[in-house]
Design a protein around this motif. Sequence first.
Motif, PDB file in Angstrom:
ATOM      1  N   LYS A 159      -7.310  -7.999  10.649  1.00  0.00           N
ATOM      2  CA  LYS A 159      -8.548  -7.558   9.999  1.00  0.00           C
ATOM      3  C   LYS A 159      -8.243  -6.549   8.889  1.00  0.00           C
ATOM      4  O   LYS A 159      -8.848  -6.582   7.816  1.00  0.00           O
ATOM      5  CB  LYS A 159      -9.494  -6.939  11.026  1.00  0.00           C
ATOM      6  N   GLU A 160      -7.297  -5.644   9.131  1.00  0.00           N
ATOM      7  CA  GLU A 160      -6.895  -4.694   8.089  1.00  0.00           C
ATOM      8  C   GLU A 160      -6.226  -5.425   6.927  1.00  0.00           C
ATOM      9  O   GLU A 160      -6.467  -5.119   5.756  1.00  0.00           O
ATOM     10  CB  GLU A 160      -5.932  -3.656   8.661  1.00  0.00           C
ATOM     11  N   GLU A 212      -4.753  -5.458  -1.193  1.00  0.00           N
ATOM     12  CA  GLU A 212      -4.940  -5.706  -2.619  1.00  0.00           C
ATOM     13  C   GLU A 212      -4.149  -6.933  -3.037  1.00  0.00           C
ATOM     14  O   GLU A 212      -3.006  -7.139  -2.625  1.00  0.00           O
ATOM     15  CB  GLU A 212      -4.481  -4.487  -3.418  1.00  0.00           C
ATOM     16  N   GLN A 220      -6.708  -8.323   5.795  1.00  0.00           N
ATOM     17  CA  GLN A 220      -7.671  -9.030   4.954  1.00  0.00           C
ATOM     18  C   GLN A 220      -8.154  -8.167   3.787  1.00  0.00           C
ATOM     19  O   GLN A 220      -8.672  -8.700   2.800  1.00  0.00           O
ATOM     20  CB  GLN A 220      -8.869  -9.475   5.787  1.00  0.00           C
ATOM     21  N   LYS A 221      -7.979  -6.855   3.905  1.00  0.00           N
ATOM     22  CA  LYS A 221      -8.420  -5.935   2.857  1.00  0.00           C
ATOM     23  C   LYS A 221      -7.297  -5.587   1.875  1.00  0.00           C
ATOM     24  O   LYS A 221      -7.479  -4.745   0.988  1.00  0.00           O
ATOM     25  CB  LYS A 221      -8.957  -4.655   3.489  1.00  0.00           C
ATOM     26  N   SER A 266       0.845  -1.194   0.000  1.00  0.00           N
ATOM     27  CA  SER A 266       0.000   0.000   0.000  1.00  0.00           C
ATOM     28  C   SER A 266       0.882   1.246   0.000  1.00  0.00           C
ATOM     29  O   SER A 266       2.105   1.158  -0.148  1.00  0.00           O
ATOM     30  CB  SER A 266      -0.930  -0.007   1.211  1.00  0.00           C
ATOM     31  N   TYR A 301      -0.095  -2.694   6.999  1.00  0.00           N
ATOM     32  CA  TYR A 301      -1.285  -3.058   7.760  1.00  0.00           C
ATOM     33  C   TYR A 301      -0.918  -3.400   9.199  1.00  0.00           C
ATOM     34  O   TYR A 301       0.066  -4.095   9.457  1.00  0.00           O
ATOM     35  CB  TYR A 301      -1.991  -4.247   7.099  1.00  0.00           C
ATOM     36  N   GLY A 360      -8.442 -13.426   3.043  1.00  0.00           N
ATOM     37  CA  GLY A 360      -9.611 -13.358   3.901  1.00  0.00           C
ATOM     38  C   GLY A 360      -9.609 -14.256   5.116  1.00  0.00           C
ATOM     39  O   GLY A 360     -10.563 -14.257   5.890  1.00  0.00           O
TER      40      GLY A 360
END
Length: 376
Positions: free
Chosen positions: A363-364, A369, A366-367, A26, A359, A282
């Motif tokens: 949980k973060e 890219e 899992q999002k 990211s 991250y 996920g």
Amino acid sequence: MADVEIGIGKNARVAYGLDAVGIVPSRRTRDPADVSLAWEIDAYHFDLPIVAAPVDAVTSPETAITVGRQGGLGVLHLEGLWTRHEDPEPLLDEVAELGARSGAVAATRRLRELYAAPVQPELIGARLVRMREAGVVTAAALRPQKVRALCPHVLAAGVDLLVIHGTAVSAEHQSRRTEPLNLKSFIGQLDIPVIVGGCASFSTALHLMRTGAAGVIVGVGAGLGDETARTLGIGVPLATAIADAAGARMRYLDESGGRYVHVIAHGDLRTGGDAAKAVACGADAVMVDSPLAQAVDAPGRGSVWSMEILQSDLPRGRWAPVETSHTVAEILTGGEVPTEDGVANIAGALRAAMATTGYATLKEFQKAEIMIAAGR
């Protein structure tokens, strides 16, 4: 996802394994010290999202304790050698020596003889008490076809988490020979959280979530040494299976009014990079067998077999040798390891992947890219 035509009269979805995907960094990076690998299932907190698979060659009461003290979760299979024999350690030595001397066929035959001994309820209690007294979360696994008969002994001994684990577990098993297990009513009668699996599709994961399970195991088969794909032709690439189950989790979260069911990936997870990809697809946690089977202190003693060895029908497990390196603790969290082979320090690799891609929590992550390599 669009279907592709295999031939006239048959279309299929394109699916991806973990080796086909990559995690995209990211716009930010993080200090690894600021990354949390913690996760919770029901009332139980874990520092590592790593579950030691319920396989005799991987998880004994002692290795379950080791994994628990490292921050993960060890799951003991209660139909394994530890509940059939008072002292399985010399028997495991015998099998390892037989395999090295006479080969896989002889070792597999001897294992089948050892598993022919009946499960002793008093040993179920003794093994679970040993784990509980060590101060770790006590988790135990049974196959769906044996859970009704053996669960009373498990509950009497005391267990924190029950895992109902099979090659492929469904919420709608049908049989003309025996009364099938009704997962929803069975789980509803228990006061402890239950994890069920494996499964590999959106619809099956959703149905298992609707039974009241606290978590679902994603991945068809028994992991290392699994014969399902080779023998039966059944298998789903793990990246797609995880993403489908994560989609089912979102659907169930909406229809249940906010009940979150954890997705635990199980399959060809060999390195920390594989664990990172599974979470990015996920998963909440990963169930590993291959890396831990290679530990010098693993109960398999340089060999492995899946718990499909308990089955008389296909697929059947078989003994196989593995190369050993590092201890269980080193494979999980590092330490003074002599090489950087991707096997040791699974947790450290996952932490570094999350920090590199920016991250802070699972949980973060899992999002994150994901990209597919062209031609994969």
